[in-house]
Design a protein around this motif. Structure first.
Motif, short mmCIF file in Angstrom:
data_model
loop_
_atom_site.label_atom_id
_atom_site.label_comp_id
_atom_site.label_asym_id
_atom_site.label_seq_id
_atom_site.Cartn_x
_atom_site.Cartn_y
_atom_site.Cartn_z
N MET A 48 0.80 -0.83 -0.43
CA MET A 48 -0.46 0.05 0.48
C MET A 48 0.76 0.90 -0.12
N GLN A 49 0.76 1.60 -0.67
CA GLN A 49 1.66 4.02 -0.63
C GLN A 49 0.29 4.74 0.25
N LEU A 50 1.74 4.98 0.64
CA LEU A 50 1.09 7.00 1.53
C LEU A 50 1.99 7.58 0.98
N ALA A 51 1.17 8.69 1.44
CA ALA A 51 1.76 10.33 0.78
C ALA A 51 1.63 10.87 2.23
N VAL A 52 3.05 11.38 2.89
CA VAL A 52 2.78 12.80 3.66
C VAL A 52 3.47 13.87 3.19
N GLU A 53 2.27 14.97 4.30
CA GLU A 53 3.17 16.32 3.98
C GLU A 53 3.76 16.07 5.59
N ILE A 54 4.63 16.56 5.41
CA ILE A 54 5.43 17.17 7.05
C ILE A 54 5.92 18.36 7.27
N SER A 55 5.71 19.35 7.88
CA SER A 55 6.51 20.20 9.07
C SER A 55 6.60 20.25 10.21
N LEU A 56 8.07 20.95 10.10
CA LEU A 56 8.42 20.68 10.83
C LEU A 56 8.63 22.29 11.49
N TYR A 57 8.56 22.26 12.95
CA TYR A 57 8.67 23.64 13.49
C TYR A 57 9.47 23.80 14.84
N PRO A 58 11.13 24.31 14.66
CA PRO A 58 11.52 23.34 15.91
C PRO A 58 11.71 24.80 16.63
N LEU A 59 11.05 24.45 18.15
CA LEU A 59 11.43 25.19 19.05
C LEU A 59 12.93 26.20 19.90
N LYS A 60 13.47 26.35 19.12
CA LYS A 60 14.66 27.66 18.82
C LYS A 60 14.47 28.68 17.79
N ASP A 61 15.13 29.68 18.43
CA ASP A 61 15.38 31.26 17.77
C ASP A 61 16.49 30.18 16.19
N GLN A 62 17.40 29.85 15.78
CA GLN A 62 17.87 29.11 14.44
C GLN A 62 17.27 27.98 14.49
N TYR A 63 16.17 28.24 13.34
CA TYR A 63 15.27 27.35 13.44
C TYR A 63 15.64 26.42 12.26
N LEU A 64 16.45 26.93 11.13
CA LEU A 64 16.54 26.77 10.27
C LEU A 64 17.82 25.63 9.59
N ARG A 65 18.33 25.07 10.64
CA ARG A 65 19.55 24.20 10.49
C ARG A 65 19.19 23.15 10.49
N PRO A 66 18.45 23.10 11.63
CA PRO A 66 17.32 21.79 11.83
C PRO A 66 16.21 21.29 11.33
N ILE A 67 15.48 21.88 9.93
CA ILE A 67 14.99 21.90 9.78
C ILE A 67 15.64 20.77 8.07
N GLN A 68 16.90 21.75 7.41
CA GLN A 68 18.18 21.03 6.84
C GLN A 68 18.38 20.22 7.46
N TRP A 69 18.63 19.82 8.45
CA TRP A 69 19.57 18.50 8.83
C TRP A 69 18.43 17.45 8.45
N PHE A 70 17.13 17.45 8.99
CA PHE A 70 15.92 16.89 8.77
C PHE A 70 15.52 16.22 7.28
N ILE A 71 15.32 17.31 6.59
CA ILE A 71 15.46 17.25 5.63
C ILE A 71 16.04 16.17 4.16
N GLY A 72 17.68 16.70 4.55
CA GLY A 72 18.48 15.60 4.13
C GLY A 72 18.69 13.85 4.96
N ARG A 73 18.44 13.82 6.28
CA ARG A 73 18.54 12.58 6.21
C ARG A 73 16.99 12.12 5.96
N LEU A 74 16.65 12.72 4.75
CA LEU A 74 15.53 12.03 4.17
C LEU A 74 16.00 11.99 3.52
#
Length: 86
Positions: free
Chosen positions: A1-27
């Motif tokens: 069975m196929q699955l589609a997921v839309e996911i957003s990450l909202y880090p609870l820190k001032d420098q939020y972009l780095r964790p988002i980029q890190w997470f996408i890189g891991r995907l």
């Protein structure tokens, strides 16, 4: 069975972009899934069990690496065409 997921990450820190980029890189370590990212979210499409397992692994890794953060996900069983533009 196929699955589609839309996911957003909202880090609870001032420098939020780095964790988002890190997470996408891991995907990107999962060649068996299709990933598309825009300015608001990332969409994944692939085998249901594969996506659910990778989300459990990578969300846990993100929390361990970066601390508190909010993930917002939408799940569509059966998958979708990520190249659709309407």
């Amino acid at each position: 069975m196929q699955l589609a997921v839309e996911i957003s990450l909202y880090p609870l820190k001032d420098q939020y972009l780095r964790p988002i980029q890190w997470f996408i890189g891991r995907l990107d370590a999962y060649p068996e899934i299709q990933r598309k990212t825009n300015g608001m979210s990332t969409q994944l499409c692939g085998d249901y069990d594969t996506i659910m397992a990778l989300l459990a692994t990578e969300m846990k890794a993100a929390h361990r690496e970066w601390g508190k953060g909010v993930f917002v996900c939408k799940f569509i069983p059966g998958g979708v065409n990520l190249d659709h533009s309407e």
